[in-house]
Design a protein around this motif. Structure first.
Motif, PDB file in Angstrom:
ATOM      1  N   LEU A  56       3.005   2.812  -6.772  1.00 53.22           N
ATOM      2  CA  LEU A  56       2.146   1.945  -7.581  1.00 53.22           C
ATOM      3  C   LEU A  56       0.996   1.452  -6.712  1.00 53.22           C
ATOM      4  CD1 LEU A  56       4.708  -0.307  -9.498  1.00 53.22           C
ATOM      5  CD2 LEU A  56       3.210   1.423 -10.492  1.00 53.22           C
ATOM      6  N   ASP A  57      -0.154   1.249  -7.339  1.00 51.30           N
ATOM      7  CA  ASP A  57      -1.249   0.643  -6.592  1.00 51.30           C
ATOM      8  C   ASP A  57      -0.912  -0.832  -6.365  1.00 51.30           C
ATOM      9  OD1 ASP A  57      -3.030  -1.174  -8.522  1.00 51.30           O
ATOM     10  OD2 ASP A  57      -2.314   0.556  -9.673  1.00 51.30           O
ATOM     11  N   ALA A  58      -1.534  -1.405  -5.353  1.00 55.57           N
ATOM     12  CA  ALA A  58      -1.192  -2.756  -4.911  1.00 55.57           C
ATOM     13  C   ALA A  58      -1.353  -3.796  -6.011  1.00 55.57           C
ATOM     14  CB  ALA A  58      -2.034  -3.125  -3.694  1.00 55.57           C
ATOM     15  N   THR A  59      -2.412  -3.696  -6.792  1.00 54.92           N
ATOM     16  CA  THR A  59      -2.655  -4.687  -7.846  1.00 54.92           C
ATOM     17  C   THR A  59      -1.574  -4.629  -8.919  1.00 54.92           C
ATOM     18  OG1 THR A  59      -5.025  -4.545  -7.438  1.00 54.92           O
ATOM     19  CG2 THR A  59      -4.344  -5.487  -9.548  1.00 54.92           C
ATOM     20  N   THR A  60      -1.225  -3.435  -9.351  1.00 45.71           N
ATOM     21  CA  THR A  60      -0.175  -3.268 -10.362  1.00 45.71           C
ATOM     22  C   THR A  60       1.161  -3.753  -9.819  1.00 45.71           C
ATOM     23  OG1 THR A  60      -1.352  -1.386 -11.309  1.00 45.71           O
ATOM     24  CG2 THR A  60       0.990  -1.594 -11.857  1.00 45.71           C
ATOM     25  N   LEU A  61       1.452  -3.412  -8.584  1.00 43.37           N
ATOM     26  CA  LEU A  61       2.705  -3.839  -7.962  1.00 43.37           C
ATOM     27  C   LEU A  61       2.794  -5.366  -7.904  1.00 43.37           C
ATOM     28  CD1 LEU A  61       5.347  -3.286  -6.480  1.00 43.37           C
ATOM     29  CD2 LEU A  61       3.996  -2.977  -4.377  1.00 43.37           C
ATOM     30  N   VAL A  85       9.483   0.848   2.476  1.00 37.93           N
ATOM     31  CA  VAL A  85       8.392   1.339   1.642  1.00 37.93           C
ATOM     32  C   VAL A  85       7.350   2.007   2.540  1.00 37.93           C
ATOM     33  CG1 VAL A  85       8.692  -0.484  -0.118  1.00 37.93           C
ATOM     34  CG2 VAL A  85       6.968  -0.766   1.668  1.00 37.93           C
ATOM     35  N   THR A  86       6.503   2.801   1.912  1.00 31.94           N
ATOM     36  CA  THR A  86       5.353   3.378   2.605  1.00 31.94           C
ATOM     37  C   THR A  86       4.099   2.924   1.895  1.00 31.94           C
ATOM     38  OG1 THR A  86       5.395   5.386   1.254  1.00 31.94           O
ATOM     39  CG2 THR A  86       6.610   5.441   3.355  1.00 31.94           C
ATOM     40  N   ARG A  87       3.020   2.940   2.636  1.00 31.50           N
ATOM     41  CA  ARG A  87       1.718   2.581   2.067  1.00 31.50           C
ATOM     42  C   ARG A  87       0.763   3.702   2.450  1.00 31.50           C
ATOM     43  NH1 ARG A  87       0.389  -3.103   3.890  1.00 31.50           N
ATOM     44  NH2 ARG A  87       0.538  -2.037   5.861  1.00 31.50           N
ATOM     45  N   SER A  88       0.003   4.164   1.445  1.00 34.89           N
ATOM     46  CA  SER A  88      -0.952   5.240   1.713  1.00 34.89           C
ATOM     47  C   SER A  88      -2.100   5.167   0.723  1.00 34.89           C
ATOM     48  CB  SER A  88      -0.250   6.598   1.605  1.00 34.89           C
ATOM     49  OG  SER A  88       0.257   6.783   0.299  1.00 34.89           O
ATOM     50  N   ARG A  89      -3.145   5.898   1.024  1.00 37.84           N
ATOM     51  CA  ARG A  89      -4.267   5.999   0.090  1.00 37.84           C
ATOM     52  C   ARG A  89      -3.817   6.838  -1.091  1.00 37.84           C
ATOM     53  NH1 ARG A  89      -7.801   2.192   0.774  1.00 37.84           N
ATOM     54  NH2 ARG A  89      -8.306   1.911   2.945  1.00 37.84           N
ATOM     55  N   ARG A  93      -8.270   7.232  -3.557  1.00 34.79           N
ATOM     56  CA  ARG A  93      -8.782   7.026  -2.203  1.00 34.79           C
ATOM     57  C   ARG A  93      -9.311   5.611  -1.963  1.00 34.79           C
ATOM     58  NH1 ARG A  93      -6.088   9.974   0.615  1.00 34.79           N
ATOM     59  NH2 ARG A  93      -7.331  11.204   2.019  1.00 34.79           N
ATOM     60  N   ARG A  94      -9.699   4.895  -3.019  1.00 34.57           N
ATOM     61  CA  ARG A  94     -10.163   3.522  -2.839  1.00 34.57           C
ATOM     62  C   ARG A  94      -8.996   2.556  -2.928  1.00 34.57           C
ATOM     63  NH1 ARG A  94     -14.292   3.423  -7.595  1.00 34.57           N
ATOM     64  NH2 ARG A  94     -12.686   4.838  -8.312  1.00 34.57           N
ATOM     65  N   ARG A  95      -7.906   3.009  -3.482  1.00 32.31           N
ATOM     66  CA  ARG A  95      -6.758   2.134  -3.707  1.00 32.31           C
ATOM     67  C   ARG A  95      -5.593   2.526  -2.809  1.00 32.31           C
ATOM     68  NH1 ARG A  95      -6.137  -0.387  -9.089  1.00 32.31           N
ATOM     69  NH2 ARG A  95      -8.175  -0.335 -10.034  1.00 32.31           N
ATOM     70  N   MET A  96      -4.907   1.496  -2.342  1.00 34.54           N
ATOM     71  CA  MET A  96      -3.686   1.721  -1.578  1.00 34.54           C
ATOM     72  C   MET A  96      -2.532   1.840  -2.568  1.00 34.54           C
ATOM     73  SD  MET A  96      -4.404   1.903   1.604  1.00 34.54           S
ATOM     74  CE  MET A  96      -2.815   1.776   2.364  1.00 34.54           C
ATOM     75  N   GLU A  97      -1.646   2.772  -2.291  1.00 31.11           N
ATOM     76  CA  GLU A  97      -0.445   2.916  -3.105  1.00 31.11           C
ATOM     77  C   GLU A  97       0.769   2.610  -2.244  1.00 31.11           C
ATOM     78  OE1 GLU A  97      -0.375   6.793  -4.920  1.00 31.11           O
ATOM     79  OE2 GLU A  97      -1.502   6.052  -6.646  1.00 31.11           O
ATOM     80  N   VAL A  98       1.748   2.006  -2.874  1.00 30.39           N
ATOM     81  CA  VAL A  98       2.993   1.658  -2.194  1.00 30.39           C
ATOM     82  C   VAL A  98       4.109   2.443  -2.873  1.00 30.39           C
ATOM     83  CG1 VAL A  98       4.538  -0.226  -1.523  1.00 30.39           C
ATOM     84  CG2 VAL A  98       2.077  -0.642  -1.721  1.00 30.39           C
ATOM     85  N   ALA A  99       4.987   3.032  -2.051  1.00 31.60           N
ATOM     86  CA  ALA A  99       6.109   3.818  -2.578  1.00 31.60           C
ATOM     87  C   ALA A  99       7.392   3.390  -1.879  1.00 31.60           C
ATOM     88  CB  ALA A  99       5.871   5.305  -2.365  1.00 31.60           C
ATOM     89  N   ILE A 100       8.476   3.437  -2.595  1.00 31.20           N
ATOM     90  CA  ILE A 100       9.778   3.110  -2.020  1.00 31.20           C
ATOM     91  C   ILE A 100      10.289   4.330  -1.248  1.00 31.20           C
ATOM     92  CG2 ILE A 100      11.091   3.788  -4.075  1.00 31.20           C
ATOM     93  CD1 ILE A 100      12.909   1.294  -3.508  1.00 31.20           C
ATOM     94  N   THR A 101      10.990   4.073  -0.152  1.00 32.84           N
ATOM     95  CA  THR A 101      11.576   5.153   0.643  1.00 32.84           C
ATOM     96  C   THR A 101      13.040   5.342   0.258  1.00 32.84           C
ATOM     97  OG1 THR A 101      12.325   3.683   2.401  1.00 32.84           O
ATOM     98  CG2 THR A 101      10.068   4.574   2.602  1.00 32.84           C
TER      99      THR A 101
END
Length: 156
Positions: A56-61, A85-89, A93-101
């Motif tokens: 999910l992007d940071a704002t939605t999360l 979690v991981t964080r990546s573009r 590309r303008r938004r950071m996404e966060v994913a669960i590991t």
């Protein structure tokens, strides 16, 4: 024009106070569960949201986990450091996404039976209909498109 009470309700009938009391009652058993994992309530919420949908992007999360964006950024960093979690573009590309590991999912899996039991205990205490009504009313209170006028009560 509807009249409004000119006097504050007693603390026992204050919505903000009642919500805080209820939150503390509900969160007590959850805090005990999380202590064994060395997780905060906010970290648990982020993992739960990401377990349901990731990335999910940071704002939605932040919105789904009921956190302010600056707080969420700090909390995500702590989860990244722990490998949960991981964080990546993102593709944007303008938004950071966060994913669960996988480690984050393992924490959810280990604690799911207890979390379900806690929810079931509240459902049993309130009764299924009142439990669902309460969830619906709380959603109404937190909805961005909540009605500006009072909802008519219906009594059986």
């Amino acid at each position: 024009m509807a009249s409004t009470p000119s006097k504050l309700p007693p603390p026992s009938r204050s919505l903000p106070i009642a919500l805080m009391r209820a939150r503390e009652a509900v969160m007590g058993p959850i805090r005990e569960m999380l202590a064994d994992e060395d997780l905060s309530e906010q970290q648990w919420r982020l993992l739960r949201v990401l377990d349901a949908q990731s990335p999910l992007d940071a704002t939605t999360l932040a919105r789904r986990a009921a956190l302010l964006l600056p707080s969420q950024t700090r909390i995500v960093q702590a989860l990244v450091t722990r490998g949960l979690v991981t964080r990546s573009r993102g593709t944007d590309r303008r938004r950071m996404e966060v994913a669960i590991t996988a480690e984050g999912r393992a924490i959810i899996a280990r604690n799911s039976p207890r979390a379900v039991q806690i929810a079931n205990d509240w459902r049993a205490r309130l009764g299924p209909a009142r439990y669902e009504t309460l969830l619906g009313l709380l959603e109404d209170l937190s909805s961005e498109d909540a009605p500006a006028t009072p909802i008519k009560e219906t009594h059986p």
